[in-house]
Design a protein around this motif. Sequence first.
Motif, PDB file in Angstrom:
ATOM      1  N   ILE A  41      13.483   2.857  -5.128  1.00 13.77           N
ATOM      2  CA  ILE A  41      12.915   2.244  -3.921  1.00 13.77           C
ATOM      3  C   ILE A  41      14.021   1.799  -2.972  1.00 13.77           C
ATOM      4  CG2 ILE A  41      11.664   0.194  -3.079  1.00 13.77           C
ATOM      5  CD1 ILE A  41       9.778   0.582  -5.495  1.00 13.77           C
ATOM      6  N   LYS A  42      15.048   1.174  -3.499  1.00 15.44           N
ATOM      7  CA  LYS A  42      16.152   0.704  -2.668  1.00 15.44           C
ATOM      8  C   LYS A  42      16.833   1.871  -1.953  1.00 15.44           C
ATOM      9  CE  LYS A  42      18.208  -3.181  -4.057  1.00 15.44           C
ATOM     10  NZ  LYS A  42      17.852  -4.129  -3.059  1.00 15.44           N
ATOM     11  N   GLU A  43      17.027   2.974  -2.687  1.00 15.00           N
ATOM     12  CA  GLU A  43      17.679   4.164  -2.123  1.00 15.00           C
ATOM     13  C   GLU A  43      16.800   4.840  -1.067  1.00 15.00           C
ATOM     14  OE1 GLU A  43      18.386   8.593  -3.798  1.00 15.00           O
ATOM     15  OE2 GLU A  43      19.190   6.976  -5.056  1.00 15.00           O
ATOM     16  N   LYS A  44      15.530   5.006  -1.373  1.00 13.54           N
ATOM     17  CA  LYS A  44      14.615   5.718  -0.472  1.00 13.54           C
ATOM     18  C   LYS A  44      14.256   4.923   0.781  1.00 13.54           C
ATOM     19  CE  LYS A  44      13.652   9.639  -2.465  1.00 13.54           C
ATOM     20  NZ  LYS A  44      13.591  10.922  -1.829  1.00 13.54           N
ATOM     21  N   SER A  45      14.396   3.595   0.710  1.00 14.91           N
ATOM     22  CA  SER A  45      13.922   2.754   1.810  1.00 14.91           C
ATOM     23  C   SER A  45      15.051   2.045   2.552  1.00 14.91           C
ATOM     24  CB  SER A  45      12.957   1.706   1.268  1.00 14.91           C
ATOM     25  OG  SER A  45      13.666   0.800   0.430  1.00 14.91           O
ATOM     26  N   ASP A  46      16.267   2.409   2.290  1.00 18.96           N
ATOM     27  CA  ASP A  46      17.415   1.740   2.911  1.00 18.96           C
ATOM     28  C   ASP A  46      17.459   0.252   2.603  1.00 18.96           C
ATOM     29  OD1 ASP A  46      18.389   4.109   4.033  1.00 18.96           O
ATOM     30  OD2 ASP A  46      17.082   3.889   5.778  1.00 18.96           O
ATOM     31  N   GLY A  47      17.242  -0.103   1.342  1.00 20.35           N
ATOM     32  CA  GLY A  47      17.501  -1.465   0.902  1.00 20.35           C
ATOM     33  C   GLY A  47      16.324  -2.372   0.632  1.00 20.35           C
ATOM     34  N   MET A  48      15.103  -1.856   0.608  1.00 19.50           N
ATOM     35  CA  MET A  48      13.949  -2.716   0.308  1.00 19.50           C
ATOM     36  C   MET A  48      14.004  -3.181  -1.141  1.00 19.50           C
ATOM     37  SD  MET A  48      10.829  -0.774   2.230  1.00 19.50           S
ATOM     38  CE  MET A  48       9.743  -2.123   2.640  1.00 19.50           C
ATOM     39  N   SER A  49      13.423  -4.352  -1.387  1.00 17.18           N
ATOM     40  CA  SER A  49      13.354  -4.860  -2.754  1.00 17.18           C
ATOM     41  C   SER A  49      11.904  -4.779  -3.243  1.00 17.18           C
ATOM     42  CB  SER A  49      13.858  -6.303  -2.802  1.00 17.18           C
ATOM     43  OG  SER A  49      13.107  -7.107  -1.929  1.00 17.18           O
ATOM     44  N   ASP A 132       6.907   6.079  -3.040  1.00 21.97           N
ATOM     45  CA  ASP A 132       7.027   6.522  -1.643  1.00 21.97           C
ATOM     46  C   ASP A 132       5.868   5.987  -0.804  1.00 21.97           C
ATOM     47  OD1 ASP A 132       9.320   7.911  -2.333  1.00 21.97           O
ATOM     48  OD2 ASP A 132       8.327   9.865  -2.423  1.00 21.97           O
ATOM     49  N   ASP A 133       4.657   6.053  -1.350  1.00 24.05           N
ATOM     50  CA  ASP A 133       3.489   5.533  -0.638  1.00 24.05           C
ATOM     51  C   ASP A 133       3.572   4.014  -0.469  1.00 24.05           C
ATOM     52  OD1 ASP A 133       2.539   8.116  -0.549  1.00 24.05           O
ATOM     53  OD2 ASP A 133       1.056   7.843  -2.140  1.00 24.05           O
ATOM     54  N   ALA A 134       4.044   3.326  -1.512  1.00 25.29           N
ATOM     55  CA  ALA A 134       4.180   1.871  -1.440  1.00 25.29           C
ATOM     56  C   ALA A 134       5.241   1.467  -0.405  1.00 25.29           C
ATOM     57  CB  ALA A 134       4.538   1.307  -2.818  1.00 25.29           C
ATOM     58  N   ILE A 135       6.335   2.219  -0.344  1.00 22.79           N
ATOM     59  CA  ILE A 135       7.370   1.954   0.660  1.00 22.79           C
ATOM     60  C   ILE A 135       6.785   2.104   2.060  1.00 22.79           C
ATOM     61  CG2 ILE A 135       9.503   2.897   1.683  1.00 22.79           C
ATOM     62  CD1 ILE A 135      10.339   3.624  -1.249  1.00 22.79           C
ATOM     63  N   ALA A 136       6.039   3.177   2.273  1.00 19.55           N
ATOM     64  CA  ALA A 136       5.438   3.419   3.589  1.00 19.55           C
ATOM     65  C   ALA A 136       4.476   2.295   3.966  1.00 19.55           C
ATOM     66  CB  ALA A 136       4.710   4.766   3.599  1.00 19.55           C
ATOM     67  N   ASN A 137       3.694   1.816   2.996  1.00 23.25           N
ATOM     68  CA  ASN A 137       2.764   0.723   3.267  1.00 23.25           C
ATOM     69  C   ASN A 137       3.496  -0.574   3.595  1.00 23.25           C
ATOM     70  OD1 ASN A 137       0.508   2.343   2.920  1.00 23.25           O
ATOM     71  ND2 ASN A 137       0.323   1.854   0.753  1.00 23.25           N
ATOM     72  N   ALA A 138       4.571  -0.863   2.878  1.00 24.80           N
ATOM     73  CA  ALA A 138       5.352  -2.069   3.154  1.00 24.80           C
ATOM     74  C   ALA A 138       6.018  -1.971   4.532  1.00 24.80           C
ATOM     75  CB  ALA A 138       6.398  -2.280   2.070  1.00 24.80           C
ATOM     76  N   LYS A 140       4.949  -0.252   7.057  1.00 24.73           N
ATOM     77  CA  LYS A 140       3.880  -0.358   8.053  1.00 24.73           C
ATOM     78  C   LYS A 140       3.558  -1.830   8.336  1.00 24.73           C
ATOM     79  CE  LYS A 140       0.296   1.734   6.715  1.00 24.73           C
ATOM     80  NZ  LYS A 140      -0.893   2.447   6.299  1.00 24.73           N
ATOM     81  N   ASP A 141       3.653  -2.667   7.275  1.00 27.95           N
ATOM     82  CA  ASP A 141       3.415  -4.105   7.424  1.00 27.95           C
ATOM     83  C   ASP A 141       4.677  -4.867   7.834  1.00 27.95           C
ATOM     84  OD1 ASP A 141       0.787  -3.722   6.711  1.00 27.95           O
ATOM     85  OD2 ASP A 141       1.021  -4.469   4.653  1.00 27.95           O
ATOM     86  N   ARG A 142       5.754  -4.121   8.084  1.00 29.99           N
ATOM     87  CA  ARG A 142       7.052  -4.680   8.525  1.00 29.99           C
ATOM     88  C   ARG A 142       7.625  -5.684   7.531  1.00 29.99           C
ATOM     89  NH1 ARG A 142       5.490  -5.107  14.858  1.00 29.99           N
ATOM     90  NH2 ARG A 142       5.368  -2.867  15.149  1.00 29.99           N
ATOM     91  N   ARG A 143       7.529  -5.336   6.257  1.00 25.58           N
ATOM     92  CA  ARG A 143       8.105  -6.162   5.201  1.00 25.58           C
ATOM     93  C   ARG A 143       9.300  -5.457   4.583  1.00 25.58           C
ATOM     94  NH1 ARG A 143       4.834  -5.797   1.340  1.00 25.58           N
ATOM     95  NH2 ARG A 143       2.986  -4.966   2.327  1.00 25.58           N
ATOM     96  N   LYS A 144      10.198  -6.223   3.994  1.00 23.16           N
ATOM     97  CA  LYS A 144      11.358  -5.674   3.303  1.00 23.16           C
ATOM     98  C   LYS A 144      11.177  -5.720   1.785  1.00 23.16           C
ATOM     99  CE  LYS A 144      14.886  -4.617   5.271  1.00 23.16           C
ATOM    100  NZ  LYS A 144      15.250  -3.225   5.473  1.00 23.16           N
ATOM    101  N   VAL A 146       8.589  -4.445  -1.346  1.00 21.58           N
ATOM    102  CA  VAL A 146       7.464  -3.625  -1.790  1.00 21.58           C
ATOM    103  C   VAL A 146       6.693  -4.443  -2.818  1.00 21.58           C
ATOM    104  CG1 VAL A 146       6.785  -1.484  -2.925  1.00 21.58           C
ATOM    105  CG2 VAL A 146       8.769  -1.504  -1.401  1.00 21.58           C
ATOM    106  N   MET A 147       5.409  -4.603  -2.583  1.00 25.89           N
ATOM    107  CA  MET A 147       4.572  -5.440  -3.437  1.00 25.89           C
ATOM    108  C   MET A 147       3.508  -4.607  -4.144  1.00 25.89           C
ATOM    109  SD  MET A 147       4.062  -8.452  -0.684  1.00 25.89           S
ATOM    110  CE  MET A 147       4.503  -9.991  -1.436  1.00 25.89           C
ATOM    111  N   ASP A 148       2.867  -5.225  -5.125  1.00 24.87           N
ATOM    112  CA  ASP A 148       1.814  -4.519  -5.866  1.00 24.87           C
ATOM    113  C   ASP A 148       0.693  -4.056  -4.946  1.00 24.87           C
ATOM    114  OD1 ASP A 148       1.126  -7.219  -5.453  1.00 24.87           O
ATOM    115  OD2 ASP A 148      -0.231  -7.217  -7.171  1.00 24.87           O
ATOM    116  N   ARG A 149       0.390  -4.801  -3.931  1.00 25.99           N
ATOM    117  CA  ARG A 149      -0.700  -4.421  -3.003  1.00 25.99           C
ATOM    118  C   ARG A 149      -0.346  -3.194  -2.168  1.00 25.99           C
ATOM    119  NH1 ARG A 149       0.227  -9.666   0.670  1.00 25.99           N
ATOM    120  NH2 ARG A 149       1.731  -8.785   2.142  1.00 25.99           N
ATOM    121  N   ASP A 150       0.918  -2.791  -2.180  1.00 21.50           N
ATOM    122  CA  ASP A 150       1.332  -1.599  -1.429  1.00 21.50           C
ATOM    123  C   ASP A 150       1.036  -0.305  -2.171  1.00 21.50           C
ATOM    124  OD1 ASP A 150       2.398  -3.042   0.774  1.00 21.50           O
ATOM    125  OD2 ASP A 150       4.188  -3.489  -0.418  1.00 21.50           O
ATOM    126  N   LEU A 151       0.745  -0.408  -3.455  1.00 21.59           N
ATOM    127  CA  LEU A 151       0.421   0.792  -4.220  1.00 21.59           C
ATOM    128  C   LEU A 151      -0.927   1.338  -3.766  1.00 21.59           C
ATOM    129  CD1 LEU A 151       1.558  -0.297  -7.767  1.00 21.59           C
ATOM    130  CD2 LEU A 151       2.548   1.524  -6.381  1.00 21.59           C
TER     131      LEU A 151
END
Length: 152
Positions: A41-49, A132-138, A140-144, A146-151
């Motif tokens: 996730i960190k690699e694919k999203s440029d640093g998201m946790s 990948d889908d969870a990253i996109a959802n996070a 979209k919500d402008r968060r850094k 990734v949470m369970d609700r993003d799945l």
Amino acid sequence: MNISVYPLFLPCDLISESRTIKFYRLYLIEAVNISKIKSYIKEKSDGMSTSGNFATAISDVIRARCDAAIENTTKDRRKTVMDRDFNSDTGTYDALVVTSKLKGYIKEKSDGMSTAANVIPTISGIIAKLCDDAIANAQKDRRKTVMDRDLP
């Protein structure tokens, strides 16, 4: 059945579930290699946790997919769970699961079924697509984070 399961801290909602389900949930959380998933996730999203409950959430999704694959294998009257039993076209990815733990879960849950070698990259591909889908959802919500609700 003599399988050692390492203790984990899990959400309180597990208290109301049966002991068998708790065992399987504990066992499969170990099968998901959360450190590799966090790195992915960190690699694919440029640093998201990732949030603390992300491991439990993704394990629940994978558990459901494994259970469905076991049902597909049973319907076909086979004793080996194969990649085609997951009905997935996500491709494959480097191991994002602990092979022995995933195979152990399938063997215990299915009363002795084997797991084909090509299941591990397939499950890892499913996890990668979920991430990948969870990253996109996070994003979209402008968060850094990734949470369970993003799945999905």
